[in-house]
Design an enzyme around this catalytic site. Structure first.
Site, PDB file in Angstrom:
ATOM      1  CE  LYS A 179      40.194  39.451  31.142  1.00 57.42           C
ATOM      2  NZ  LYS A 179      41.481  39.032  30.594  1.00 57.42           N
ATOM      3  CG  ASP A 198      42.868  37.173  35.997  1.00 64.57           C
ATOM      4  OD1 ASP A 198      42.488  36.580  37.035  1.00 64.57           O
ATOM      5  OD2 ASP A 198      43.965  37.753  35.933  1.00 64.57           O
TER       6      ASP A 198
END
Ligand code: SF4
Length: 281
Positions: A179, A198
């Site tokens: 991420k 996310d």
């Protein structure tokens, strides 16, 4: 004994045989015909129902995905990362600090942090304990301090003080998973190596049935399959903004959402279309 009521006697002529035949003939239909009928009738109904419910609907059909992307472009034409930064290093630090926190919270901390420690070398010279008071308000500050200082030391030692621009190298830094790496690669280096997953992308991709997975890495793989590569960077920014503006985790503002008639999420607050259990976030 009343007159006329006389026990039957076996007839010499064999007439009692006829009586037995009649009894057998009555018993047959009751035994043979009753049980099979319900089985034969019951079976086809659920099959027909299932077929009509799913027929023709593919949530990741290219036309449906293109329509979702088109509406996101109309809703959020020029969005980008909301974390304040002026270099790849600052973006990396801000992204590490944003875990389990809000961008607003991180943006309150980072201007003073980067004034105090203006270079990656300045961070590399710290111990995690020295950094802790500066990042305390973002939560999980001990782990975050370790990650930031560890990443700074490795960047200075192994990458000449420059944040690497390759996924494999970024993933060697402490506290950096896909991420964070995707945020830095997409937002700073403009490299589409993956899709940022996310909490907002996780929730909304499932609501929009772009994935049925729950693991971020599997969600990213699904999104990389259905979203055209040139949209990977913008799509995650748009979905993150959508999560902040309308598609909240609790009580999303579906009546105001222009994706509403494409969305079958089971936890919608208002709907003009059929909702599906499988689309629940
Ligand atoms: S309709 Fe509701 S649940 Fe679906 S994307 Fe829009 S806000 Fe989210």
């Amino acid at each position: 004994m009343a007159r006329g009521v006389v026990p039957r006697q076996p007839a010499r002529t064999g007439r009692q045989d006829r009586v037995q035949k009649v009894r057998v003939a009555r018993a047959r239909p009751a035994k043979v015909s009753a049980p099979p009928k319900p089985r034969q009738k019951a079976a086809p109904k659920p099959v027909q129902a299932r077929a009509s419910k799913t027929k023709g609907y593919n949530p990741v059909a290219p036309e449906r995905v293109a329509e979702i992307l088109k509406r996101l472009d109309q809703l959020y034409p020029d969005v980008t990362c909301a974390l304040t930064h002026s270099s790849a290093w600052e973006l990396l630090v801000a992204t590490i600090l944003s875990a389990q926190s809000t961008d607003v919270n991180v943006n309150r901390v980072t201007p003073e942090l980067f004034r105090k420690y203006p270079t990656v070398e300045a961070f590399a010279a710290l111990t995690p304990e020295q950094l802790e008071p500066d990042v305390r308000s973002t939560g999980f500050f001990r782990n975050k301090s370790k990650s930031v200082v560890g990443a700074a030391k490795k960047i200075v030692a192994d990458f000449g003080g420059q944040v690497p621009d390759e996924m494999d190298n970024l993933l060697t830094l402490p506290g950096v998973a896909r991420k964070t790496a995707n945020v830095v690669l997409g937002t700073w280096f403009k490299k589409a190596e993956g899709v940022v997953v996310d909490t907002h992308v996780h929730r909304i991709s499932r609501r929009l049935e772009l994935t049925s997975q729950d693991d971020p890495q599997k969600i990213e793989q699904d999104l990389m399959r259905v979203i055209p590569r040139e949209k990977w960077i913008l799509f995650s920014h748009q979905i993150i903004w959508h999560g902040r503006k309308l598609c909240y985790a609790r009580k999303p503002k579906c009546a105001e959402c222009s994706l509403e008639n494409l969305c079958h999420a089971a936890d919608k607050t208002w709907s003009t279309v059929e909702t599906h259990k499988g689309a629940k976030a």
